[in-house]
Design a protein around this motif. Structure first.
Motif, PDB file in Angstrom:
ATOM      1  N   TYR A   1       0.338 -10.102 -15.239  1.00 26.85           N
ATOM      2  CA  TYR A   1       1.564  -9.656 -14.576  1.00 26.85           C
ATOM      3  C   TYR A   1       2.362 -10.809 -13.983  1.00 26.85           C
ATOM      4  CZ  TYR A   1      -1.315  -9.859 -10.283  1.00 26.85           C
ATOM      5  OH  TYR A   1      -2.130 -10.252  -9.254  1.00 26.85           O
ATOM      6  N   PHE A   2       1.815 -12.033 -14.033  1.00 21.35           N
ATOM      7  CA  PHE A   2       2.624 -13.182 -13.609  1.00 21.35           C
ATOM      8  C   PHE A   2       3.829 -13.416 -14.511  1.00 21.35           C
ATOM      9  CE2 PHE A   2       0.390 -16.277 -10.578  1.00 21.35           C
ATOM     10  CZ  PHE A   2       0.047 -15.227  -9.739  1.00 21.35           C
ATOM     11  N   GLN A   3       3.796 -12.799 -15.709  1.00 20.11           N
ATOM     12  CA  GLN A   3       4.931 -12.940 -16.603  1.00 20.11           C
ATOM     13  C   GLN A   3       6.223 -12.428 -15.970  1.00 20.11           C
ATOM     14  OE1 GLN A   3       5.137  -9.550 -19.678  1.00 20.11           O
ATOM     15  NE2 GLN A   3       2.954  -9.801 -19.240  1.00 20.11           N
ATOM     16  N   ASN A   4       6.126 -11.541 -14.989  1.00 20.21           N
ATOM     17  CA  ASN A   4       7.308 -10.986 -14.348  1.00 20.21           C
ATOM     18  C   ASN A   4       8.015 -11.994 -13.437  1.00 20.21           C
ATOM     19  OD1 ASN A   4       7.261  -7.939 -15.056  1.00 20.21           O
ATOM     20  ND2 ASN A   4       5.150  -8.418 -14.513  1.00 20.21           N
ATOM     21  N   LEU A   5       7.342 -13.128 -13.159  1.00 24.46           N
ATOM     22  CA  LEU A   5       8.014 -14.177 -12.399  1.00 24.46           C
ATOM     23  C   LEU A   5       9.028 -14.936 -13.258  1.00 24.46           C
ATOM     24  CD1 LEU A   5       5.040 -15.716 -10.384  1.00 24.46           C
ATOM     25  CD2 LEU A   5       6.928 -14.364  -9.483  1.00 24.46           C
ATOM     26  N   GLY A   6       8.846 -14.843 -14.587  1.00 23.50           N
ATOM     27  CA  GLY A   6       9.740 -15.564 -15.481  1.00 23.50           C
ATOM     28  C   GLY A   6      11.200 -15.210 -15.314  1.00 23.50           C
TER      29      GLY A   6
ATOM     30  N   ALA B   1       9.667 -17.311  -4.701  1.00 21.75           N
ATOM     31  CA  ALA B   1       8.533 -17.785  -3.903  1.00 21.75           C
ATOM     32  C   ALA B   1       7.821 -16.616  -3.224  1.00 21.75           C
ATOM     33  CB  ALA B   1       9.017 -18.804  -2.863  1.00 21.75           C
ATOM     34  N   ILE B   2       8.597 -15.674  -2.686  1.00 19.95           N
ATOM     35  CA  ILE B   2       7.990 -14.493  -2.056  1.00 19.95           C
ATOM     36  C   ILE B   2       7.222 -13.668  -3.084  1.00 19.95           C
ATOM     37  CG2 ILE B   2       8.513 -12.323  -0.886  1.00 19.95           C
ATOM     38  CD1 ILE B   2      10.891 -13.750   0.414  1.00 19.95           C
ATOM     39  N   SER B   3       7.789 -13.510  -4.275  1.00 19.39           N
ATOM     40  CA  SER B   3       7.119 -12.758  -5.331  1.00 19.39           C
ATOM     41  C   SER B   3       5.823 -13.428  -5.749  1.00 19.39           C
ATOM     42  CB  SER B   3       8.051 -12.616  -6.543  1.00 19.39           C
ATOM     43  OG  SER B   3       9.216 -11.901  -6.203  1.00 19.39           O
ATOM     44  N   PHE B   4       5.832 -14.740  -5.798  1.00 16.04           N
ATOM     45  CA  PHE B   4       4.614 -15.471  -6.171  1.00 16.04           C
ATOM     46  C   PHE B   4       3.509 -15.258  -5.135  1.00 16.04           C
ATOM     47  CE2 PHE B   4       2.029 -19.360  -6.045  1.00 16.04           C
ATOM     48  CZ  PHE B   4       1.550 -19.360  -7.351  1.00 16.04           C
ATOM     49  N   VAL B   5       3.876 -15.287  -3.865  1.00 17.47           N
ATOM     50  CA  VAL B   5       2.885 -15.048  -2.812  1.00 17.47           C
ATOM     51  C   VAL B   5       2.338 -13.623  -2.910  1.00 17.47           C
ATOM     52  CG1 VAL B   5       2.552 -14.889  -0.316  1.00 17.47           C
ATOM     53  CG2 VAL B   5       3.894 -16.778  -1.276  1.00 17.47           C
TER      54      VAL B   5
ATOM     55  N   ALA C   1       2.140 -11.837  -5.615  1.00 16.56           N
ATOM     56  CA  ALA C   1       1.300 -11.763  -6.813  1.00 16.56           C
ATOM     57  C   ALA C   1      -0.096 -12.307  -6.543  1.00 16.56           C
ATOM     58  CB  ALA C   1       1.954 -12.535  -7.945  1.00 16.56           C
ATOM     59  N   LEU C   2      -0.186 -13.323  -5.728  1.00 19.68           N
ATOM     60  CA  LEU C   2      -1.495 -13.872  -5.390  1.00 19.68           C
ATOM     61  C   LEU C   2      -2.281 -12.949  -4.463  1.00 19.68           C
ATOM     62  CD1 LEU C   2      -0.616 -17.630  -4.751  1.00 19.68           C
ATOM     63  CD2 LEU C   2      -1.778 -16.664  -6.746  1.00 19.68           C
ATOM     64  N   ASP C   3      -1.578 -12.208  -3.610  1.00 14.90           N
ATOM     65  CA  ASP C   3      -2.244 -11.407  -2.577  1.00 14.90           C
ATOM     66  C   ASP C   3      -2.531  -9.980  -3.037  1.00 14.90           C
ATOM     67  OD1 ASP C   3      -3.098 -11.079   0.272  1.00 14.90           O
ATOM     68  OD2 ASP C   3      -1.500  -9.563   0.203  1.00 14.90           O
TER      69      ASP C   3
ATOM     70  N   PHE D   1       3.242  -6.512  -5.704  1.00 13.44           N
ATOM     71  CA  PHE D   1       4.033  -7.409  -6.553  1.00 13.44           C
ATOM     72  C   PHE D   1       4.743  -6.619  -7.653  1.00 13.44           C
ATOM     73  CE2 PHE D   1       4.043  -9.831 -10.581  1.00 13.44           C
ATOM     74  CZ  PHE D   1       5.041 -10.716 -10.265  1.00 13.44           C
ATOM     75  N   MET D   2       4.012  -5.748  -8.371  1.00 16.81           N
ATOM     76  CA  MET D   2       4.618  -4.975  -9.450  1.00 16.81           C
ATOM     77  C   MET D   2       5.658  -3.993  -8.905  1.00 16.81           C
ATOM     78  SD  MET D   2       3.349  -6.300 -12.085  1.00 16.81           S
ATOM     79  CE  MET D   2       4.017  -5.159 -13.284  1.00 16.81           C
ATOM     80  N   THR D   3       5.358  -3.387  -7.755  1.00 16.75           N
ATOM     81  CA  THR D   3       6.335  -2.479  -7.145  1.00 16.75           C
ATOM     82  C   THR D   3       7.622  -3.218  -6.800  1.00 16.75           C
ATOM     83  OG1 THR D   3       4.532  -1.164  -6.203  1.00 16.75           O
ATOM     84  CG2 THR D   3       6.716  -0.873  -5.251  1.00 16.75           C
ATOM     85  N   THR D   4       7.466  -4.411  -6.249  1.00 15.69           N
ATOM     86  CA  THR D   4       8.641  -5.221  -5.908  1.00 15.69           C
ATOM     87  C   THR D   4       9.436  -5.590  -7.155  1.00 15.69           C
ATOM     88  OG1 THR D   4       7.474  -6.143  -3.994  1.00 15.69           O
ATOM     89  CG2 THR D   4       9.399  -7.348  -4.781  1.00 15.69           C
ATOM     90  N   GLU D   5       8.710  -5.956  -8.229  1.00 18.87           N
ATOM     91  CA  GLU D   5       9.402  -6.359  -9.445  1.00 18.87           C
ATOM     92  C   GLU D   5      10.188  -5.205 -10.071  1.00 18.87           C
ATOM     93  OE1 GLU D   5       9.666  -9.541 -10.904  1.00 18.87           O
ATOM     94  OE2 GLU D   5       9.035  -9.906  -8.841  1.00 18.87           O
ATOM     95  N   TYR D   6       9.638  -3.986  -9.997  1.00 15.92           N
ATOM     96  CA  TYR D   6      10.300  -2.842 -10.625  1.00 15.92           C
ATOM     97  C   TYR D   6      11.433  -2.266  -9.778  1.00 15.92           C
ATOM     98  CZ  TYR D   6       7.070  -2.523 -14.542  1.00 15.92           C
ATOM     99  OH  TYR D   6       6.368  -2.777 -15.687  1.00 15.92           O
ATOM    100  N   TYR D   7      11.315  -2.351  -8.454  1.00 10.22           N
ATOM    101  CA  TYR D   7      12.299  -1.679  -7.603  1.00 10.22           C
ATOM    102  C   TYR D   7      13.189  -2.651  -6.813  1.00 10.22           C
ATOM    103  CZ  TYR D   7       9.549   2.479  -8.613  1.00 10.22           C
ATOM    104  OH  TYR D   7       8.907   3.505  -9.259  1.00 10.22           O
ATOM    105  N   VAL D   8      12.626  -3.777  -6.425  1.00  8.06           N
ATOM    106  CA  VAL D   8      13.392  -4.711  -5.589  1.00  8.06           C
ATOM    107  C   VAL D   8      14.149  -5.736  -6.440  1.00  8.06           C
ATOM    108  CG1 VAL D   8      13.254  -6.437  -3.743  1.00  8.06           C
ATOM    109  CG2 VAL D   8      11.759  -4.417  -3.695  1.00  8.06           C
TER     110      VAL D   8
END
Length: 383
Positions: A62-67, A103-107, A109-111, A116-123
């Motif tokens: 799911y780190f691919q979503n940082l791209g 940077a916030i998304s990366f943190v 994703a690590l935690d 992280f996925m919720t943030t990527e889909y909605y935020v």
């Protein structure tokens, strides 16, 4: 296979841009372009069919979503380098905003993968939409007031990207369009539909690349123009230098004639052509003759400098008695040392054999050495 081919193209462009960044004065424009290509290549490869062949590690999961967010930061940063004035300021603000979000998304994703996925889909859509709204007005202003090749390429690339994203959303959220394409264009649905956004991104990246090429072309054109101007200025300076040397040579020749006449008149009076002279008059005439000879030597030095610069002063060697040459120079400086308490003594051994030298150049050297010694010696002996 199309996804893999696009990945290879993105990686190639990314490595070329990164090499240009390293060897072209660390230009941020090339750094942003390289980051954009690497981020898109990473996302494209992580979502390709090859990844289904094995269990991907975390950074390819799911780190691919940082791209996309990292790519958005690179795009806004690149626009901030290309634009000017208020547009540049707006692009740089949005670029910093997207970098902070990444940077916030990366943190996250690590935690926690869920958040992280919720943030990527909605935020992320809200964040990207806000950034686009913030920058739309200055970008449109830029397009209207700067109609050149760079903005033309940017408009084309942005249009292709928007078109591909719009088609992707249609296929995703309008079921009957998706079903229609599957039924009537199966080849397109199977090979192209899933990658249509990456094709649009590829065209956008190529458009940005053409903008950079156009910018480099302008830089090279200006460099060539400056080089030609510098060459013309150097030619003019060389021409002026030759004119100066010719002036010095001509002036030296013109000054020699009256000087030699003055020296000849003074020496003829000293020899008694006009009858005996009082001691004071002879002393003054000797000083006039010595000063004239000194001035004649200075004029000769000026002419010699011009000749040396043009390599036009070959030495004429002949046997020269060093004691006689030194005696002539010491005799010329005798009147200058009369009132200083300085004595000039010729201690060169008269038994020395003649030396091979240019008599004029040798006397010139002795005149310079002894002249400086007389000038800076208040009293004493100069052997």
């Amino acid at each position: 296979m199309l996804t893999v081919a696009l990945t290879v193209c993105y990686l190639f462009l990314g490595f070329v841009a990164f090499a240009t960044y390293l060897f072209y004065n660390k230009e941020p424009l090339h750094g942003y372009f390289s980051l954009l290509n690497f981020s898109v290549a990473y996302t494209c490869f992580a979502r390709s069919s090859i990844m289904s062949l094995f269990d991907p590690p975390l950074f390819l999961g799911y780190f691919q979503n940082l791209g996309p967010s990292l790519g958005a930061f690179a795009i806004f940063g690149l626009l901030g380098q290309l634009a000017e004035g208020p547009v540049q300021l707006a692009c740089r603000k949005v670029a910093r905003f997207m970098l902070a979000y990444t940077a916030i998304s990366f943190v996250l994703a690590l935690d926690d993968g869920y958040w992280f996925m919720t943030t990527e889909y909605y935020v992320y859509p809200v964040v990207l939409g806000t950034a686009l709204l913030f920058i739309t007005r200055p970008i449109l202003y830029w397009f209207r007031h700067r109609r050149d090749a760079e903005t033309g390429w940017l408009a084309f690339g942005a249009g292709m990207l928007a078109l591909s994203k719009g088609l992707e959303l249609l296929f995703l959220y309008v079921p009957w369009i998706n079903a229609f394409t599957i039924r009537h264009t199966p080849f397109f649905s199977y090979y192209w539909k899933a990658n249509i956004f990456y094709l649009g991104m590829f065209l956008f990246v190529l458009s940005l690349g053409m903008m950079i090429v156009s910018r480099l072309k302008d830089v090279f054109r200006q460099s060539r123009k400056l080089a030609e101007e510098l060459r013309d200025k150097n030619d003019r300076l060389e021409s002026m230098d030759r004119i100066k040397d010719d002036f010095l040579a001509n002036t030296s020749h013109e000054l020699r004639t009256p000087l030699h006449g003055m020296i000849g008149l003074a020496e003829s009076l000293l020899e008694g052509i006009a009858g005996p002279l009082p001691a004071t008059a002879r002393s003054n005439l000797q000083l006039i003759a010595a000063s004239g000879k000194r001035l004649a030597r200075l004029v000769s030095d000026i002419l010699d400098l011009a000749k040396i610069k043009h390599r036009d002063i070959p030495p004429h060697t002949e046997p020269v008695h060093l004691r006689d040459a030194a005696g002539i120079v010491l005799a010329a400086f005798g009147p200058m040392t009369a009132g200083k308490g300085v004595r000039l003594i010729n201690r060169v051994d008269g038994g020395l054999p003649p030396i091979a030298a240019d008599p004029d150049r040798l006397q010139q050297v002795l005149y310079n050495l002894i002249g400086n010694a007389v000038k800076f010696t208040p009293s004493g002996k100069l052997p």
